[in-house]
Motif scaffolding. Structure first.
Motif, PDB file in Angstrom:
ATOM      1  N   ALA A   1      26.135   0.166 -32.179  1.00 14.24           N
ATOM      2  CA  ALA A   1      26.126  -1.248 -31.819  1.00 14.24           C
ATOM      3  C   ALA A   1      25.737  -2.113 -33.016  1.00 14.24           C
ATOM      4  O   ALA A   1      26.340  -3.168 -33.264  1.00 14.24           O
ATOM      5  N   VAL A   2      24.730  -1.682 -33.776  1.00 18.94           N
ATOM      6  CA  VAL A   2      24.293  -2.453 -34.941  1.00 18.94           C
ATOM      7  C   VAL A   2      25.401  -2.549 -35.974  1.00 18.94           C
ATOM      8  O   VAL A   2      25.731  -3.641 -36.468  1.00 18.94           O
ATOM      9  N   TRP A   3      26.013  -1.409 -36.340  1.00 18.62           N
ATOM     10  CA  TRP A   3      27.012  -1.440 -37.403  1.00 18.62           C
ATOM     11  C   TRP A   3      28.312  -2.087 -36.960  1.00 18.62           C
ATOM     12  O   TRP A   3      29.057  -2.624 -37.793  1.00 18.62           O
TER      13      TRP A   3
ATOM     14  N   LEU B   1      30.163   9.980 -27.256  1.00 21.40           N
ATOM     15  CA  LEU B   1      30.322   9.128 -26.087  1.00 21.40           C
ATOM     16  C   LEU B   1      29.274   8.020 -26.088  1.00 21.40           C
ATOM     17  O   LEU B   1      29.568   6.859 -25.765  1.00 21.40           O
ATOM     18  N   GLY B   2      28.041   8.377 -26.457  1.00 24.24           N
ATOM     19  CA  GLY B   2      27.003   7.363 -26.564  1.00 24.24           C
ATOM     20  C   GLY B   2      27.314   6.335 -27.632  1.00 24.24           C
ATOM     21  O   GLY B   2      27.105   5.128 -27.440  1.00 24.24           O
ATOM     22  N   GLY B   3      27.830   6.793 -28.777  1.00 23.47           N
ATOM     23  CA  GLY B   3      28.188   5.867 -29.841  1.00 23.47           C
ATOM     24  C   GLY B   3      29.311   4.928 -29.435  1.00 23.47           C
ATOM     25  O   GLY B   3      29.272   3.721 -29.725  1.00 23.47           O
ATOM     26  N   SER B   4      30.327   5.463 -28.747  1.00 22.63           N
ATOM     27  CA  SER B   4      31.435   4.614 -28.296  1.00 22.63           C
ATOM     28  C   SER B   4      30.952   3.579 -27.288  1.00 22.63           C
ATOM     29  O   SER B   4      31.323   2.396 -27.354  1.00 22.63           O
ATOM     30  N   GLY B   5      30.099   4.023 -26.354  1.00 27.06           N
ATOM     31  CA  GLY B   5      29.555   3.086 -25.380  1.00 27.06           C
ATOM     32  C   GLY B   5      28.683   2.025 -26.025  1.00 27.06           C
ATOM     33  O   GLY B   5      28.722   0.850 -25.632  1.00 27.06           O
ATOM     34  N   GLY B   6      27.904   2.437 -27.046  1.00 29.02           N
ATOM     35  CA  GLY B   6      27.066   1.461 -27.741  1.00 29.02           C
ATOM     36  C   GLY B   6      27.882   0.412 -28.465  1.00 29.02           C
ATOM     37  O   GLY B   6      27.542  -0.785 -28.449  1.00 29.02           O
ATOM     38  N   SER B   7      28.972   0.805 -29.107  1.00 25.13           N
ATOM     39  CA  SER B   7      29.844  -0.162 -29.790  1.00 25.13           C
ATOM     40  C   SER B   7      30.446  -1.144 -28.804  1.00 25.13           C
ATOM     41  O   SER B   7      30.464  -2.367 -29.039  1.00 25.13           O
ATOM     42  N   TRP B   8      30.957  -0.614 -27.692  1.00 20.54           N
ATOM     43  CA  TRP B   8      31.596  -1.478 -26.681  1.00 20.54           C
ATOM     44  C   TRP B   8      30.588  -2.467 -26.103  1.00 20.54           C
ATOM     45  O   TRP B   8      30.869  -3.659 -25.989  1.00 20.54           O
ATOM     46  N   LEU B   9      29.408  -1.967 -25.750  1.00 21.52           N
ATOM     47  CA  LEU B   9      28.399  -2.831 -25.146  1.00 21.52           C
ATOM     48  C   LEU B   9      27.842  -3.819 -26.166  1.00 21.52           C
ATOM     49  O   LEU B   9      27.570  -4.989 -25.842  1.00 21.52           O
ATOM     50  N   GLY B  10      27.674  -3.371 -27.423  1.00 22.60           N
ATOM     51  CA  GLY B  10      27.123  -4.242 -28.445  1.00 22.60           C
ATOM     52  C   GLY B  10      27.991  -5.469 -28.704  1.00 22.60           C
ATOM     53  O   GLY B  10      27.478  -6.595 -28.852  1.00 22.60           O
ATOM     54  N   VAL B  11      29.309  -5.275 -28.769  1.00 23.27           N
ATOM     55  CA  VAL B  11      30.213  -6.403 -29.013  1.00 23.27           C
ATOM     56  C   VAL B  11      30.111  -7.426 -27.883  1.00 23.27           C
ATOM     57  O   VAL B  11      30.091  -8.646 -28.133  1.00 23.27           O
ATOM     58  N   ARG B  12      30.024  -6.964 -26.680  1.00 25.31           N
ATOM     59  CA  ARG B  12      29.942  -7.891 -25.546  1.00 25.31           C
ATOM     60  C   ARG B  12      28.592  -8.601 -25.490  1.00 25.31           C
ATOM     61  O   ARG B  12      28.526  -9.785 -25.160  1.00 25.31           O
ATOM     62  N   ILE B  13      27.538  -7.920 -25.825  1.00 18.23           N
ATOM     63  CA  ILE B  13      26.227  -8.580 -25.861  1.00 18.23           C
ATOM     64  C   ILE B  13      26.186  -9.586 -27.004  1.00 18.23           C
ATOM     65  O   ILE B  13      25.633 -10.692 -26.851  1.00 18.23           O
ATOM     66  N   TYR B  14      26.776  -9.235 -28.138  1.00 18.58           N
ATOM     67  CA  TYR B  14      26.790 -10.170 -29.270  1.00 18.58           C
ATOM     68  C   TYR B  14      27.542 -11.452 -28.904  1.00 18.58           C
ATOM     69  O   TYR B  14      27.131 -12.548 -29.287  1.00 18.58           O
ATOM     70  N   GLY B  15      28.639 -11.306 -28.162  1.00 18.73           N
ATOM     71  CA  GLY B  15      29.392 -12.493 -27.752  1.00 18.73           C
ATOM     72  C   GLY B  15      28.608 -13.396 -26.819  1.00 18.73           C
ATOM     73  O   GLY B  15      28.833 -14.609 -26.785  1.00 18.73           O
ATOM     74  N   GLY B  16      27.664 -12.828 -26.063  1.00 16.61           N
ATOM     75  CA  GLY B  16      26.903 -13.641 -25.121  1.00 16.61           C
ATOM     76  C   GLY B  16      25.580 -14.145 -25.651  1.00 16.61           C
ATOM     77  O   GLY B  16      25.214 -15.308 -25.428  1.00 16.61           O
ATOM     78  N   THR B  17      24.834 -13.290 -26.378  1.00 13.51           N
ATOM     79  CA  THR B  17      23.486 -13.674 -26.811  1.00 13.51           C
ATOM     80  C   THR B  17      23.297 -13.604 -28.323  1.00 13.51           C
ATOM     81  O   THR B  17      22.212 -13.933 -28.803  1.00 13.51           O
ATOM     82  N   GLY B  18      24.298 -13.160 -29.047  1.00 13.78           N
ATOM     83  CA  GLY B  18      24.170 -13.115 -30.501  1.00 13.78           C
ATOM     84  C   GLY B  18      23.408 -11.885 -30.983  1.00 13.78           C
ATOM     85  O   GLY B  18      23.157 -10.930 -30.239  1.00 13.78           O
TER      86      GLY B  18
END
Length: 426
Positions: free
Chosen positions: A222-224, A344-361
């Motif tokens: 998610a970070v990267w 699987l955890g890494g893929s889920g983290g990337s997907w969730l991170g992008v959506r959280i970034y779009g909402g809360t930065g």
């Protein structure tokens, strides 16, 4: 395990992992040369990553069924041929097909880990795994620089052709230097594919290690994934090259993982996992300082990503040491289950991170990292307080293997059983 063989296996890990990552830097050159859109050219990267995940599931379990020397040599030879075909591809569609084949076969690093774990004494396993992981980390970090630089000089085909030649050369060297190992399992292929799921159900320590790595790798991804959005956004206004330069800071991890491996040998994986999970929590707080930019922003991002990298890679070492000690006859299948959960955890983290970034930065991404690390930390504290903790400490400096061997009941000695009470034999 001689120093020469360890160096060769480390180099093989670097080449295998680097093959997955260097197309990321070459993708824009592919699009320009083949007159394709950037989105279409990026399908090459997706193809090799999807193929890599499929290779972990389909091929890595065969490490328990086939002798390692011919298996590794065949994988590297197929990877080399696939890279050469990709470098000569006349269009995008053949290049995508070749990239998918390369992704499936370039799983040598995932086969070498279980192989090395069986070639060294149990109390040296962590140190050897740390050295191999430093090679994989170096391949991951330097592959983008290699691909981009060589591609700018000689065109997009040059990195593929050079990587193919290196893979074939390594295959020839390993064919002469790898020791002969006997298969650990005689199960048919279909049973081997089902075995990782069965092991997940049967081995609580495997599930625990998978949870640790899936959550930490999810936060790492998610970070990267969101870091490029932060650096190229209005807060920093930098170019895409800034992400690559920041990624090179992670090269320090190559120096830390061998030490982390020796630490696992001395104190056991549980204590190293605890330190790593606390390190991830601290990295989330440091990264949050970089949300506002300013003078403190860039140093916070550098320090936070470096701490996150070291914690993630060191935790992976501890988890692998614990996992490999569970079933010496099924290390490749255990590694398949472990790495599949991690990705699987890494893929889920990337997907969730992008959506959280779009909402809360960026602050929301940092909170996500802290929450994921908190879940793993809570599970770790429960495990450390539960009954039978010492018995579960498989891989604790290799003592788990020796205790398992020593647990076989032996019949009493006839001589000792006939001695009178009160006498002692010295």
């Amino acid at each position: 395990m001689s120093r020469r063989l360890l160096l060769l296996l480390t180099l093989t890990c670097a080449v295998g992992v680097g093959t997955v990552y260097f197309p990321q830097a070459v993708s824009p050159l592919v699009g320009a040369a083949l007159h394709e859109s950037p989105g279409s050219a990026a399908l090459v990267v997706s193809a090799i990553q999807i193929g890599y995940t499929a290779g972990i599931f389909l091929l890595v379990p065969l490490g328990d069924r086939l002798p390692h020397r011919p298996f590794l040599v065949t994988l590297l030879a197929l990877t080399g041929v696939g890279l050469l075909v990709a470098g000569c591809a006349p269009g995008l569609a053949p290049l995508i097909a070749a990239a998918a084949v390369v992704g499936v076969t370039t799983v040598a690093a995932q086969v070498i880990g279980p192989l090395a774990a069986g070639l060294v004494a149990a109390d040296r396993r962590g140190a050897v795994l740390g050295t191999l992981l430093s090679g994989s980390t170096g391949g991951m970090l330097l592959a983008r620089t290699f691909g981009g630089t060589l591609g700018e000089w000689l065109g997009w085909r040059a990195p593929y052709l050079a990587a193919g030649a290196v893979a074939l050369l390594l295959a020839a060297v390993l064919a002469r230097t790898l020791p002969v190992t006997a298969p650990a399992s005689r199960q048919p292929y279909a049973a081997l594919l089902a075995e990782p799921l069965r092991l997940l159900r049967a081995e609580p320590e495997l599930r625990r290690s998978c949870l640790y790595q899936a959550t930490v790798f999810g936060g790492f991804s998610a970070v990267w994934t969101c870091l490029a959005l932060l650096l190229t956004g209005p807060v920093y206004g930098l170019g895409a090259h800034a992400v690559g330069m920041l990624a090179l800071v992670g090269a320090v991890t190559m120096l830390c993982t061998p030490y982390a491996g020796r630490l696992v040998d001395r104190v056991g994986p549980d204590r190293v996992n605890l330190g790593c999970l606390l390190g991830v929590l601290l990295s989330a707080a440091v990264l949050a300082v970089g949300a506002g930019g300013g003078p403190a922003g860039p140093p916070a991002l550098v320090a936070g990503t470096l701490l996150l990298d070291i914690s993630m890679q060191s935790g992976m070492l501890a988890n692998q040491a614990r996992v490999y000690a569970l079933r010496p006859d099924a290390r490749s299948r255990l590694n398949t289950a472990y790495m599949t959960c991690a990705y699987l955890g890494g893929s889920g983290g990337s997907w969730l991170g992008v959506r959280i970034y779009g909402g809360t930065g960026w602050p929301g991404v940092c909170v996500l990292v802290a929450v994921l690390a908190g879940i793993a930390l809570a599970r770790h504290l429960v495990a450390s307080r539960g009954p039978g903790r010492d018995a579960r400490q498989a891989g604790d400096g290799g003592r788990g293997d020796r205790c398992a061997s020593a647990s076989v009941a032996l019949p009493p000695s006839p001589r000792l059983s006939k001695q009178p009470v009160g006498r002692r034999a010295f």
